[in-house]
Motif scaffolding. Sequence first.
Motif, PDB file in Angstrom:
ATOM      1  N   ARG A  75       0.565  -1.021  -0.206  1.00  0.00           N
ATOM      2  CA  ARG A  75      -0.171   0.443  -0.372  1.00  0.00           C
ATOM      3  C   ARG A  75       1.316   0.842   0.293  1.00  0.00           C
ATOM      4  O   ARG A  75       2.340   1.227   0.609  1.00  0.00           O
ATOM      5  CB  ARG A  75      -0.674   0.141   1.474  1.00  0.00           C
ATOM      6  N   GLU A  78      -1.299   8.024  -2.786  1.00  0.00           N
ATOM      7  CA  GLU A  78      -1.106   8.585  -4.507  1.00  0.00           C
ATOM      8  C   GLU A  78       0.867   9.632  -4.311  1.00  0.00           C
ATOM      9  O   GLU A  78       1.092   9.062  -5.248  1.00  0.00           O
ATOM     10  CB  GLU A  78      -1.984   9.050  -5.159  1.00  0.00           C
ATOM     11  N   ARG A 104      -2.118   9.399 -12.545  1.00  0.00           N
ATOM     12  CA  ARG A 104      -3.816   8.463 -12.079  1.00  0.00           C
ATOM     13  C   ARG A 104      -3.563   7.773 -12.525  1.00  0.00           C
ATOM     14  O   ARG A 104      -4.209   5.796 -12.297  1.00  0.00           O
ATOM     15  CB  ARG A 104      -4.778   9.063 -11.310  1.00  0.00           C
ATOM     16  N   ILE A 107      -0.681   4.910 -13.807  1.00  0.00           N
ATOM     17  CA  ILE A 107      -1.085   4.039 -12.098  1.00  0.00           C
ATOM     18  C   ILE A 107      -2.405   3.140 -13.067  1.00  0.00           C
ATOM     19  O   ILE A 107      -1.886   1.713 -13.048  1.00  0.00           O
ATOM     20  CB  ILE A 107      -1.505   4.456 -11.467  1.00  0.00           C
ATOM     21  N   ARG A 108      -3.718   3.289 -13.288  1.00  0.00           N
ATOM     22  CA  ARG A 108      -4.264   2.611 -13.409  1.00  0.00           C
ATOM     23  C   ARG A 108      -4.085   1.689 -14.952  1.00  0.00           C
ATOM     24  O   ARG A 108      -4.403  -0.156 -14.584  1.00  0.00           O
ATOM     25  CB  ARG A 108      -5.973   2.907 -13.874  1.00  0.00           C
ATOM     26  N   SER A 114      -4.975  -3.110  -9.618  1.00  0.00           N
ATOM     27  CA  SER A 114      -5.070  -1.659  -8.194  1.00  0.00           C
ATOM     28  C   SER A 114      -5.746  -0.949  -7.468  1.00  0.00           C
ATOM     29  O   SER A 114      -6.698  -0.979  -8.892  1.00  0.00           O
ATOM     30  CB  SER A 114      -3.711  -0.601  -8.434  1.00  0.00           C
ATOM     31  N   GLN A 115      -6.449  -0.190  -6.813  1.00  0.00           N
ATOM     32  CA  GLN A 115      -7.615   0.140  -6.284  1.00  0.00           C
ATOM     33  C   GLN A 115      -6.509   1.158  -5.174  1.00  0.00           C
ATOM     34  O   GLN A 115      -6.225   1.442  -4.727  1.00  0.00           O
ATOM     35  CB  GLN A 115      -7.766  -1.226  -5.240  1.00  0.00           C
ATOM     36  N   ARG A 116      -7.862   2.778  -5.907  1.00  0.00           N
ATOM     37  CA  ARG A 116      -7.611   3.501  -5.328  1.00  0.00           C
ATOM     38  C   ARG A 116      -8.172   4.029  -4.111  1.00  0.00           C
ATOM     39  O   ARG A 116     -10.007   4.128  -4.802  1.00  0.00           O
ATOM     40  CB  ARG A 116      -7.441   4.697  -6.023  1.00  0.00           C
ATOM     41  N   TYR A 121      -5.121   6.762  -0.892  1.00  0.00           N
ATOM     42  CA  TYR A 121      -3.794   5.299  -0.301  1.00  0.00           C
ATOM     43  C   TYR A 121      -5.016   3.726  -1.832  1.00  0.00           C
ATOM     44  O   TYR A 121      -5.411   3.622  -2.089  1.00  0.00           O
ATOM     45  CB  TYR A 121      -4.445   4.885   0.329  1.00  0.00           C
ATOM     46  N   TYR A 122      -3.579   4.004  -2.241  1.00  0.00           N
ATOM     47  CA  TYR A 122      -3.361   2.825  -3.164  1.00  0.00           C
ATOM     48  C   TYR A 122      -2.836   1.417  -2.876  1.00  0.00           C
ATOM     49  O   TYR A 122      -2.152   1.832  -2.034  1.00  0.00           O
ATOM     50  CB  TYR A 122      -2.665   2.437  -4.161  1.00  0.00           C
ATOM     51  N   LYS A 123      -4.363   0.025  -2.880  1.00  0.00           N
ATOM     52  CA  LYS A 123      -3.709  -1.058  -2.863  1.00  0.00           C
ATOM     53  C   LYS A 123      -2.965  -1.350  -3.174  1.00  0.00           C
ATOM     54  O   LYS A 123      -3.802  -1.601  -4.511  1.00  0.00           O
ATOM     55  CB  LYS A 123      -5.198  -2.239  -1.743  1.00  0.00           C
ATOM     56  N   VAL A 125       0.421  -1.571  -5.162  1.00  0.00           N
ATOM     57  CA  VAL A 125       0.993  -1.013  -4.863  1.00  0.00           C
ATOM     58  C   VAL A 125       1.675  -0.223  -4.399  1.00  0.00           C
ATOM     59  O   VAL A 125       1.667   0.368  -2.812  1.00  0.00           O
ATOM     60  CB  VAL A 125       0.208  -0.016  -6.385  1.00  0.00           C
TER      61      VAL A 125
END
Length: 135
Positions: A75, A78, A104, A107-108, A114-116, A121-123, A125
Amino acid sequence: MADTSLRDPPPLVVTTQRPKLTAPRHLTGVGSCLLAGVYEAGRPDRLNAEEAQELQEQWSDFVSFAEERLLRTGRCHETEIYSAFRKSNAKYRDPATIPDRTLRDMIRQWFPASQRTSTGYYKNVSVIPRADPFQ
């Protein structure tokens, strides 16, 4: 006598009343124009060749950064990713050169799993910390 009720067609009913669910023709034209306007307003702008080349260059720079400095586990916030990317590439140090929204999206695209969170916060990554040469 044979049953002919199955062979005879039902009687034709003719009415002189107009259907109640018809709209006047000028209103359907206005509605079509309004829908066309909404479509035009929501359609994304096309990129010219120069902008497409710049975006492709940014993407290749981000991918090389991501392969070197990002992990697909853990985690992080960003801002950690943004600052690490801007520190690793001198031409992107100014946030005006590449906005946070573009990063952003990158990253996606780089890691769709990845989950923002709503707080940024990114999960799945995380940033690999750089070793400090002075320690």
